[in-house]
Design a protein around this motif. Structure first.
Motif, PDB file in Angstrom:
ATOM      1  N   PHE A 101       0.867  -1.180   0.000  1.00 50.73           N
ATOM      2  CA  PHE A 101       0.000   0.000   0.000  1.00 50.73           C
ATOM      3  C   PHE A 101       0.901   1.226   0.000  1.00 50.73           C
ATOM      4  CE2 PHE A 101      -2.522   3.335   1.982  1.00 50.73           C
ATOM      5  CZ  PHE A 101      -3.688   3.270   1.230  1.00 50.73           C
ATOM      6  N   GLU A 102       0.705   2.117  -0.992  1.00 54.63           N
ATOM      7  CA  GLU A 102       1.597   3.267  -1.167  1.00 54.63           C
ATOM      8  C   GLU A 102       0.824   4.579  -1.113  1.00 54.63           C
ATOM      9  OE1 GLU A 102       3.868   6.346  -3.435  1.00 54.63           O
ATOM     10  OE2 GLU A 102       1.918   5.485  -3.918  1.00 54.63           O
ATOM     11  N   VAL A 103       1.431   5.553  -0.433  1.00 58.50           N
ATOM     12  CA  VAL A 103       0.883   6.910  -0.357  1.00 58.50           C
ATOM     13  C   VAL A 103       2.027   7.869  -0.660  1.00 58.50           C
ATOM     14  CG1 VAL A 103      -0.348   8.605   1.050  1.00 58.50           C
ATOM     15  CG2 VAL A 103      -0.696   6.166   1.468  1.00 58.50           C
ATOM     16  N   ASP A 104       1.750   8.923  -1.418  1.00 60.86           N
ATOM     17  CA  ASP A 104       2.811   9.894  -1.681  1.00 60.86           C
ATOM     18  C   ASP A 104       2.254  11.306  -1.737  1.00 60.86           C
ATOM     19  OD1 ASP A 104       1.907  10.498  -4.439  1.00 60.86           O
ATOM     20  OD2 ASP A 104       2.632   8.483  -4.886  1.00 60.86           O
ATOM     21  N   ARG A 105       3.154  12.239  -1.664  1.00 58.79           N
ATOM     22  CA  ARG A 105       2.811  13.660  -1.792  1.00 58.79           C
ATOM     23  C   ARG A 105       3.924  14.330  -2.578  1.00 58.79           C
ATOM     24  NH1 ARG A 105       0.645  18.048  -3.077  1.00 58.79           N
ATOM     25  NH2 ARG A 105       0.902  19.884  -1.774  1.00 58.79           N
ATOM     26  N   LEU A 106       3.579  14.916  -3.736  1.00 62.68           N
ATOM     27  CA  LEU A 106       4.554  15.578  -4.578  1.00 62.68           C
ATOM     28  C   LEU A 106       4.266  17.070  -4.621  1.00 62.68           C
ATOM     29  CD1 LEU A 106       4.669  13.118  -7.624  1.00 62.68           C
ATOM     30  CD2 LEU A 106       6.142  13.152  -5.605  1.00 62.68           C
ATOM     31  N   ASP A 107       5.267  17.876  -4.358  1.00 59.26           N
ATOM     32  CA  ASP A 107       5.171  19.330  -4.453  1.00 59.26           C
ATOM     33  C   ASP A 107       5.935  19.748  -5.698  1.00 59.26           C
ATOM     34  OD1 ASP A 107       5.398  22.092  -4.257  1.00 59.26           O
ATOM     35  OD2 ASP A 107       5.547  22.079  -2.073  1.00 59.26           O
ATOM     36  N   GLU A 108       5.211  19.900  -6.816  1.00 56.69           N
ATOM     37  CA  GLU A 108       5.876  20.212  -8.073  1.00 56.69           C
ATOM     38  C   GLU A 108       6.520  21.588  -8.063  1.00 56.69           C
ATOM     39  OE1 GLU A 108       4.143  18.875 -11.805  1.00 56.69           O
ATOM     40  OE2 GLU A 108       2.419  18.158 -10.664  1.00 56.69           O
ATOM     41  N   ALA A 109       5.894  22.523  -7.338  1.00 55.37           N
ATOM     42  CA  ALA A 109       6.444  23.875  -7.308  1.00 55.37           C
ATOM     43  C   ALA A 109       7.825  23.889  -6.660  1.00 55.37           C
ATOM     44  CB  ALA A 109       5.502  24.809  -6.560  1.00 55.37           C
ATOM     45  N   MET A 110       7.986  23.096  -5.585  1.00 52.07           N
ATOM     46  CA  MET A 110       9.250  23.061  -4.856  1.00 52.07           C
ATOM     47  C   MET A 110      10.139  21.904  -5.297  1.00 52.07           C
ATOM     48  SD  MET A 110       8.889  25.698  -3.014  1.00 52.07           S
ATOM     49  CE  MET A 110      10.322  25.538  -1.956  1.00 52.07           C
ATOM     50  N   ARG A 111       9.609  21.033  -6.189  1.00 53.64           N
ATOM     51  CA  ARG A 111      10.349  19.865  -6.680  1.00 53.64           C
ATOM     52  C   ARG A 111      10.812  18.970  -5.537  1.00 53.64           C
ATOM     53  NH1 ARG A 111      14.066  22.780 -11.402  1.00 53.64           N
ATOM     54  NH2 ARG A 111      12.316  23.694 -12.538  1.00 53.64           N
ATOM     55  N   GLN A 112       9.906  18.729  -4.628  1.00 56.95           N
ATOM     56  CA  GLN A 112      10.217  17.859  -3.504  1.00 56.95           C
ATOM     57  C   GLN A 112       8.976  17.048  -3.150  1.00 56.95           C
ATOM     58  OE1 GLN A 112      11.409  20.696  -0.529  1.00 56.95           O
ATOM     59  NE2 GLN A 112       9.335  21.264   0.012  1.00 56.95           N
ATOM     60  N   GLY A 113       9.140  16.089  -2.256  1.00 60.21           N
ATOM     61  CA  GLY A 113       8.004  15.269  -1.880  1.00 60.21           C
ATOM     62  C   GLY A 113       8.418  14.053  -1.086  1.00 60.21           C
ATOM     63  N   TRP A 114       7.456  13.182  -0.803  1.00 56.52           N
ATOM     64  CA  TRP A 114       7.734  11.976  -0.029  1.00 56.52           C
ATOM     65  C   TRP A 114       6.833  10.835  -0.520  1.00 56.52           C
ATOM     66  CZ3 TRP A 114       3.293  10.265   2.160  1.00 56.52           C
ATOM     67  CH2 TRP A 114       2.318  11.210   2.525  1.00 56.52           C
ATOM     68  N   SER A 115       7.241   9.624  -0.191  1.00 56.07           N
ATOM     69  CA  SER A 115       6.429   8.439  -0.475  1.00 56.07           C
ATOM     70  C   SER A 115       6.590   7.452   0.673  1.00 56.07           C
ATOM     71  CB  SER A 115       6.827   7.789  -1.805  1.00 56.07           C
ATOM     72  OG  SER A 115       8.140   7.259  -1.719  1.00 56.07           O
ATOM     73  N   VAL A 116       5.511   6.759   0.970  1.00 55.53           N
ATOM     74  CA  VAL A 116       5.494   5.775   2.060  1.00 55.53           C
ATOM     75  C   VAL A 116       4.936   4.464   1.510  1.00 55.53           C
ATOM     76  CG1 VAL A 116       4.402   5.127   4.249  1.00 55.53           C
ATOM     77  CG2 VAL A 116       5.280   7.458   3.919  1.00 55.53           C
ATOM     78  N   LEU A 117       5.602   3.362   1.845  1.00 53.25           N
ATOM     79  CA  LEU A 117       5.157   2.030   1.436  1.00 53.25           C
ATOM     80  C   LEU A 117       4.868   1.188   2.673  1.00 53.25           C
ATOM     81  CD1 LEU A 117       4.686  -0.212  -0.679  1.00 53.25           C
ATOM     82  CD2 LEU A 117       7.149  -0.717  -0.547  1.00 53.25           C
ATOM     83  N   VAL A 118       3.652   0.678   2.741  1.00 58.59           N
ATOM     84  CA  VAL A 118       3.238  -0.217   3.823  1.00 58.59           C
ATOM     85  C   VAL A 118       3.037  -1.604   3.234  1.00 58.59           C
ATOM     86  CG1 VAL A 118       1.467  -0.723   5.550  1.00 58.59           C
ATOM     87  CG2 VAL A 118       2.117   1.657   5.086  1.00 58.59           C
ATOM     88  N   GLN A 119       3.618  -2.615   3.863  1.00 57.78           N
ATOM     89  CA  GLN A 119       3.450  -3.994   3.417  1.00 57.78           C
ATOM     90  C   GLN A 119       2.882  -4.823   4.560  1.00 57.78           C
ATOM     91  OE1 GLN A 119       7.676  -4.001   2.250  1.00 57.78           O
ATOM     92  NE2 GLN A 119       7.022  -4.929   0.321  1.00 57.78           N
ATOM     93  N   GLY A 120       1.896  -5.653   4.233  1.00 67.40           N
ATOM     94  CA  GLY A 120       1.293  -6.478   5.262  1.00 67.40           C
ATOM     95  C   GLY A 120       0.145  -7.291   4.714  1.00 67.40           C
ATOM     96  N   PRO A 121      -0.427  -8.182   5.540  1.00 66.08           N
ATOM     97  CA  PRO A 121      -1.539  -9.027   5.088  1.00 66.08           C
ATOM     98  C   PRO A 121      -2.834  -8.232   4.951  1.00 66.08           C
ATOM     99  CG  PRO A 121      -1.103  -9.399   7.411  1.00 66.08           C
ATOM    100  CD  PRO A 121      -0.021  -8.496   6.916  1.00 66.08           C
ATOM    101  N   ALA A 122      -3.613  -8.563   3.929  1.00 65.66           N
ATOM    102  CA  ALA A 122      -4.915  -7.936   3.707  1.00 65.66           C
ATOM    103  C   ALA A 122      -5.993  -8.798   4.359  1.00 65.66           C
ATOM    104  CB  ALA A 122      -5.187  -7.791   2.215  1.00 65.66           C
ATOM    105  N   GLN A 123      -6.747  -8.197   5.249  1.00 66.34           N
ATOM    106  CA  GLN A 123      -7.781  -8.926   5.980  1.00 66.34           C
ATOM    107  C   GLN A 123      -9.169  -8.451   5.550  1.00 66.34           C
ATOM    108  OE1 GLN A 123      -6.904  -8.034  10.092  1.00 66.34           O
ATOM    109  NE2 GLN A 123      -5.125  -9.402  10.163  1.00 66.34           N
ATOM    110  N   HIS A 124     -10.025  -9.380   5.168  1.00 65.98           N
ATOM    111  CA  HIS A 124     -11.425  -9.060   4.902  1.00 65.98           C
ATOM    112  C   HIS A 124     -12.137  -8.954   6.250  1.00 65.98           C
ATOM    113  CE1 HIS A 124     -10.244 -10.398   0.936  1.00 65.98           C
ATOM    114  NE2 HIS A 124     -11.416 -10.072   0.442  1.00 65.98           N
TER     115      HIS A 124
END
Length: 225
Positions: free
Chosen positions: A161-184
């Motif tokens: 599961f990935e979430v990111d935030r890109l600031d094009e004006a400042m040419r910077q940003g971050w990304s986070v990756l979460v790995q784990g079991p998917a539970q219904h």
């Protein structure tokens, strides 16, 4: 008339974009007005009426809201983010799990990644954090529901599961990756998630809750030196 003026004349959601960026930064109208050297009443007028000011005002608002004039006008809404060059002397920082969770805590749109029936699959979902787990909703019998079922009781698929935030004006940003079991989440436990308030981005009948319990959390941030 310049190309930017033409874009402004074609834009109908200018006020909504001002509100979005103001909310993203946690700023009041007064704070935006102070940053842009305008009156708070004018900021309110722009948010509440289908009007777009001259190009100079747009640029001042964009700077105050830490975005670009093109983004504020909506001219880049149909293109992928980040087409520009990298900043000068960028720094790539590795984030610890605590910082990663802090960044994704507000919720929003993330991407669930798994090996689907037709190969590697990545789909956007609206999510929230609940008791340390990622929670999102999908449709019973849909692609995510079927592809995340192993058919063996107690055996869960490991997904990303990935979430990111890109600031094009400042040419910077971050990304986070979460790995784990998917539970219904079984129907009898759905009531416990009533206070999560996660709404599916695509709307419709999506009554199935999926939880991703983090086993590994990693992230990176790009910023200036």
């Amino acid at each position: 008339m310049t190309r930017e003026d033409t874009l402004m004349s074609d834009t109908g959601d200018f006020g909504r974009r001002i509100h979005h960026h103001r909310d993203r930064l946690g700023l009041t109208r007064e704070q935006v007005a102070d940053r842009a050297d305008m009156s708070a009443g004018y900021i309110q007028y722009l948010e509440d009426h289908p009007a777009v000011p001259d190009s100079g005002t747009v640029r001042r608002l964009a700077a105050a809201l830490e975005t670009t004039a093109r983004d504020l006008l909506g001219s880049g809404r149909d293109r992928p983010p980040g087409p520009g060059p990298a900043m000068a002397d960028p720094v790539l920082e590795t984030l610890d799990a605590e910082e990663c969770l802090r960044l994704i805590a507000p919720g929003g749109v993330g991407r669930v990644a798994f090996n689907g029936s037709h190969g590697p699959t990545v789909l956007p979902v609206n999510y929230r954090l609940h008791e340390g787990a990622i929670v999102f909703r999908t449709a019973y019998g849909g692609t995510i529901d079927q592809d995340l079922r192993t058919g063996v009781k107690g055996v869960e698929l490991l997904i990303g599961f990935e979430v990111d935030r890109l600031d094009e004006a400042m040419r910077q940003g971050w990304s986070v990756l979460v790995q784990g079991p998917a539970q219904h989440v079984p129907p009898e436990d759905v009531e416990r998630l009533a206070d999560v308030h996660v709404s599916p981005w695509a709307g419709g009948e999506r009554a199935l809750y999926i939880r991703i319990v983090p086993q590994q959390i990693t992230g990176r941030r790009i910023h200036s030196a």
